[in-house]
Design a protein around this motif. Structure first.
Motif, mmCIF file in Angstrom:
data_model
loop_
_atom_site.group_PDB
_atom_site.id
_atom_site.type_symbol
_atom_site.label_atom_id
_atom_site.label_comp_id
_atom_site.label_asym_id
_atom_site.label_seq_id
_atom_site.Cartn_x
_atom_site.Cartn_y
_atom_site.Cartn_z
ATOM 1 N N CYS A 1 60.443 -16.001 31.339
ATOM 2 C CA CYS A 1 59.698 -14.566 31.214
ATOM 3 C C CYS A 1 60.126 -13.586 30.537
ATOM 4 C CB CYS A 1 59.621 -14.117 32.936
ATOM 5 S SG CYS A 1 58.661 -14.933 34.037
ATOM 6 N N THR A 2 61.206 -13.861 29.734
ATOM 7 C CA THR A 2 61.984 -13.116 28.710
ATOM 8 C C THR A 2 61.405 -13.252 27.377
ATOM 9 O OG1 THR A 2 63.570 -14.664 28.405
ATOM 10 C CG2 THR A 2 64.096 -12.683 29.758
ATOM 11 N N GLN A 3 60.561 -14.491 27.408
ATOM 12 C CA GLN A 3 59.869 -14.581 26.207
ATOM 13 C C GLN A 3 58.169 -14.155 26.099
ATOM 14 O OE1 GLN A 3 59.927 -18.837 25.158
ATOM 15 N NE2 GLN A 3 61.924 -18.989 25.709
ATOM 16 N N PRO A 4 57.473 -14.048 25.270
ATOM 17 C CA PRO A 4 55.823 -13.738 25.268
ATOM 18 C C PRO A 4 55.324 -14.616 26.071
ATOM 19 C CG PRO A 4 56.991 -13.386 23.038
ATOM 20 C CD PRO A 4 57.898 -14.187 23.665
ATOM 21 N N HIS A 5 54.670 -14.287 26.906
ATOM 22 C CA HIS A 5 53.896 -15.344 27.833
ATOM 23 C C HIS A 5 52.498 -14.592 28.331
ATOM 24 C CE1 HIS A 5 56.193 -12.752 30.591
ATOM 25 N NE2 HIS A 5 55.255 -12.859 31.033
ATOM 26 N N CYS B 1 56.326 -17.961 34.670
ATOM 27 C CA CYS B 1 55.658 -17.319 33.654
ATOM 28 C C CYS B 1 54.747 -18.271 32.743
ATOM 29 C CB CYS B 1 56.392 -16.400 32.730
ATOM 30 S SG CYS B 1 57.013 -15.210 33.552
ATOM 31 N N ASP C 1 49.412 -11.294 25.235
ATOM 32 C CA ASP C 1 50.749 -11.894 25.874
ATOM 33 C C ASP C 1 51.661 -10.388 26.250
ATOM 34 O OD1 ASP C 1 50.093 -14.254 25.427
ATOM 35 O OD2 ASP C 1 51.328 -14.881 23.858
ATOM 36 N N THR C 2 52.611 -10.617 27.395
ATOM 37 C CA THR C 2 53.537 -9.801 27.464
ATOM 38 C C THR C 2 55.108 -10.429 27.874
ATOM 39 O OG1 THR C 2 53.299 -10.319 29.925
ATOM 40 C CG2 THR C 2 51.889 -8.676 29.228
ATOM 41 N N THR C 3 55.976 -9.451 27.593
ATOM 42 C CA THR C 3 57.276 -9.915 27.537
ATOM 43 C C THR C 3 57.963 -9.454 28.692
ATOM 44 O OG1 THR C 3 57.324 -10.301 25.211
ATOM 45 C CG2 THR C 3 59.580 -9.960 26.458
ATOM 46 N N GLY C 4 58.776 -10.075 29.676
ATOM 47 C CA GLY C 4 59.277 -9.652 30.799
ATOM 48 C C GLY C 4 58.327 -9.695 31.741
#
Length: 155
Positions: free
Chosen positions: A65-69, A47, A145-148
């Protein structure tokens, strides 16, 4: 909904650090500082922390990927060896490959998705100097950004 033509395209370009990445195994051991963000070290499942600029890039920071990206590398393929096929053909092949893998990763056809694609692919310089043949496909949400993971996001 994105258009059926992929807009963002990014070309990897060689730098002093990228050239070092093709060299000794010291790089893999982390003994050369500054290589953790080397675009040539990206893999499917990574990510990306930040939006990629259009054009030629040398760095792309990754995060869990668990963080905002910004986006996620969802597919990759290798081009055949030989003469550099030209910018237009490499770009076209990257687009075809990324579109072919998008639906199976996201769970929605690209034409129906709110997500978009960035593509990383070789430049003539990296093809000739670093034996770069890799295309990487990155799914991202143009809204932010997305998370996950975006795997199975169905959006």
């Amino acid at each position: 909904m994105p258009s059926t033509t992929i807009r963002p395209q990014v070309v990897r370009i060689a730098s002093a650090f990228a050239a070092a990445a093709a060299g000794p195994a010291l790089v893999g051991c982390g003994l050369i500082p500054g290589l953790q963000n080397d675009v040539f070290r990206l893999e499917v499942g990574d990510c990306l922390a930040d939006r990629l600029s259009d054009g030629e890039i040398t760095e792309a920071a990754t995060v869990e990927c668990t963080q905002p990206h910004f986006g996620e590398v969802f597919a990759g393929t290798m081009l055949q060896d030989g003469e550099y096929p030209g910018d237009a053909e490499v770009s076209s092949t990257a687009e075809e490959e990324c579109l072919a893998e998008f639906e199976s990763f996201v769970g929605t056809a690209y034409a129906d998705s709110e997500l978009d694609i960035h593509m990383l692919y070789p430049s003539k310089e990296t093809w000739e100097s670093l034996n770069d043949r890799e295309i990487l496909c990155i799914a991202f949400d143009p809204a932010g950004d997305t998370t996950g993971s975006l795997s199975g996001a169905s959006r």
